[in-house]
Design an enzyme around this catalytic site. Structure first.
Site, PDB file in Angstrom:
ATOM      1  N   GLU A 297       0.844  -1.197   0.030  1.00 37.58           N
ATOM      2  CA  GLU A 297      -0.066   0.145  -0.130  1.00 37.58           C
ATOM      3  C   GLU A 297       0.815   1.259  -0.147  1.00 37.58           C
ATOM      4  O   GLU A 297       0.788   2.280   0.700  1.00 37.58           O
ATOM      5  CB  GLU A 297      -0.855  -0.171   0.985  1.00 37.58           C
ATOM      6  N   CYS A 396     -11.402   0.920   6.719  1.00 36.76           N
ATOM      7  CA  CYS A 396     -10.838   2.380   7.113  1.00 36.76           C
ATOM      8  C   CYS A 396     -11.576   3.626   6.337  1.00 36.76           C
ATOM      9  O   CYS A 396     -11.641   4.367   6.648  1.00 36.76           O
ATOM     10  CB  CYS A 396      -9.445   2.500   7.287  1.00 36.76           C
TER      11      CYS A 396
END
Length: 629
Positions: A297, A396
């Protein structure tokens, strides 16, 4: 009713002063619709799912001694409950729901202020035994931000008291002479600074500064992804570019700006500015998205921006907007508002579906195969969701979008000793002190922005308007209250005078769609073009091609027409091909003809990138090959 300080960021110094939710209202247009969906659908959707998958129940399980067997979700699941509470605080009229969630959270807080459902109880790992991956301090950060939001928007309540007890615990455990560690995921730094601003308590600022100073001192292990993943490879003030995990890097930079502003550390602020400039120039997608690595990521190396492997996490977009806002307040430089605008329209607005009940976690710029519709009653793997999904094992992003949209009016305008500055454009009303303005616009669909003065001091003052960087090379105009029309250029344009109620100032921005070409060093998109209209990036989607062909059969003609189409589309000249037959080997000598296919000229309908995948499974691409390639 929200007060003037109802805003996530309230620096004690800096070039510009923010306005709160009690001073700025979005009254119509693009963002009003998005915020309405957020308030009426997304917040309830997030709470429903967190109850369903047990994340809210974790707090009760911790209090009742059941947590060892009954805990659900990842180690950072607590943080999403806190982000939802923050969004509810900014949204308003959610006091009963915040109170119910606060009651559950309070049950799990220990007498010394410690609060985390994943560590510290019988059958769990000890407190702070895994700072690299445990996210305890990260969760505190979101708890504190929720507490600050409640205090500023609704008045201090029990949630704010819980957050402050947790912050006191952090300062006791991690302060001078205590645990010298740092969290693997920055977030607590910016939260502690905001708590210091809200309470006047110096120890919170000191602790945030200590965490920033410790970063880059090799406090975390050199694991699978290396120390750069945690931004623990070099000190913040010595780094030259954002690197590692994109959300971590951007949250850390936001915290560093907060510390720099409050302590007067110009060297630290300048370091973050340099890193931002390098990252925007070399490691940022056309959409404003950041992060090109799926595996970690993370940011890729310079100019490594493959469209089909764009990770461009929604949370990284939110974090980029957070950082840009802080830099804008500190410096007044409109470049930061430019990037925030690009990211809001093309990353943050892309994540939620039209009904606000499903989301993209990652935001690819090229979908090669048609996605599968996620099950409506199951969690989806975050990065592998080929269409927007209702919920993720790591969710998230939905709560980050929710809190961003709930507080969005606070990013439209600022004030200083000389007047009012407009940074983002939407139908809105501003009322602060001696000033009252009405903004009327259909932006980004239309480029006319009219500002009407409803209340004004009797002395001269300055109205500043951002002229977006995307207007470069095109004509933009400002018409002042006398009717005088003059050209304006990217940056900031100003009108200084004694304004009277009823005075109009009109900014006219060019909304003609434009072809864009990439920096040739971005080799993944060399030989392609993209289309942007105003701040909005466009894409081709297979549902708009003849015969529902895949977008990889499409070629466009940059020398042909490019014009507005119906319903906010853009129409270009191009062609589609039938798929060529396979050969035994997909490479051939330079001058040998390649496999041929039938070519069919066509008008190419392009849609706003933020709207793609709302009409079922499709293929999509932003960067379009040209005819002859």
């Amino acid at each position: 009713m929200a007060g003037p300080l109802a805003t996530p960021v309230v620096p004690s110094r800096g070039r510009l002063r923010p306005l709160g939710l009690g001073e700025v209202r979005i009254t119509g247009g693009f963002w009003a619709g998005r915020r309405r969906t957020n308030a009426t659908a997304t917040l309830d959707h997030c709470r429903y799912w967190m109850e369903r998958v047990g994340w809210i129940g974790n707090f009760r399980a911790a209090a009742e001694g059941r947590i060892r067997h009954d805990r659900r979700g990842r180690e950072f699941a607590d943080s999403d409950v806190y982000k939802l509470m923050e969004a509810m605080a900014w949204d308003g009229d959610r006091d009963p729901e915040i109170a119910a969630l606060t009651e559950a959270v309070a049950l799990a807080q220990e007498p010394d202020g410690y609060l985390d459902t994943a560590f510290g109880r019988p059958g769990q790992q000890p407190r702070y035994s895994d700072l690299a991956w445990g996210h305890e301090l990260y969760c505190y950060g979101h708890l504190i931000q929720a507490g600050v939001a409640q205090t500023r928007a609704r008045g201090e309540g029990e949630l704010a008291k819980i957050a402050r007890r947790a912050a006191d615990h952090v300062c006791t455990v991690f302060g001078e002479g205590g645990n010298t560690g740092i969290c693997g995921h920055p977030e607590v730094e910016t939260a502690l600074v905001e708590l210091a601003r809200a309470t006047g308590e110096q120890r919170y600022l000191d602790q945030a500064a200590l965490f920033i100073a410790r970063r880059g001192q090799h406090r975390l292990g050199d694991g699978e992804f290396g120390r750069a993943y945690f931004q623990d490879d070099v000190p913040v003030r010595d780094a030259t570019v954002f690197r590692g995990h994109a959300v971590r890097a951007l949250y850390l930079a936001a915290g560093a700006v907060d510390v720099a502003v409050e302590t007067g550390d110009d060297e630290l602020l300048a370091a973050v500015e340099r890193q931002w400039e390098a990252t925007v120039a070399r490691r940022t997608y056309l959409t404003g998205g950041m992060g090109s690595h799926h595996r970690d990521e993370a940011f890729g190396d310079d100019h490594v921006l493959p469209p089909d492997r764009a990770y461009s996490e929604t949370c990284a977009g939110v974090a980029s907007v957070m950082l840009a806002w802080r830099l804008l307040l500190a410096t007044g430089d409109p470049r930061y508002a430019d990037l925030a605008e690009r990211t809001l329209f093309n990353v943050v607005a892309t994540s939620p579906s039209r009904d606000g009940r499903s989301f993209f976690y990652a935001n690819t710029l090229h979908r090669r195969v048609r996605g599968t519709v996620p099950a409506p009653d199951a969690e989806s793997p975050r990065a592998q969701s080929s269409l927007r999904a209702p919920w993720f094992a790591v969710s998230c992003c939905p709560t980050n979008v929710a809190r961003t949209l709930a507080a969005l009016p606070t990013q439209l305008a600022t004030t200083d000793d000389h007047g009012i500055q407009l940074h983002q454009y939407a139908d809105a009303e501003i009322s602060t002190g001696e000033y009252a303005l009405r903004i009327r616009t259909d932006y980004p669909h239309d480029g006319t922005v009219t500002v009407t003065v409803d209340r004004s001091p009797a002395h001269p003052w300055t109205l500043s308007l951002r002229v977006p960087g995307w207007t470069r090379g095109a004509a933009a105009w400002l018409t002042d209250p006398t009717g005088t029309r003059r050209p304006v250029h990217p940056g900031t344009t100003q009108v200084t005078r004694v304004f009277r109620p009823g005075d109009d100032i009109t900014l006219t921005l060019p909304m003609t769609p434009r072809w864009l070409t990439p920096d040739p060093r971005i080799d993944a998109v060399r030989g392609t073009v993209a289309v942007q209209r105003g701040p909005v990036v466009y894409c081709a989607e297979s549902v708009d091609l003849p015969g529902d062909r895949d977008v990889d059969t499409l070629r466009v003609d940059p020398g042909g027409r490019l014009e507005d189409g119906p319903a906010h589309t853009v129409v270009a000249s191009g062609s589609v091909t039938t798929e060529a037959a396979d050969t035994s080997w997909p490479y051939h000598p330079l001058h040998e003809p390649s496999p041929t296919a039938d070519v069919q000229p066509t008008g190419v309908v392009l849609v706003p990138y933020h709207s793609w995948a709302n009409r079922g499974p499709s293929t999509m691409r932003v960067w379009l090959p040209t005819e002859g390639t």
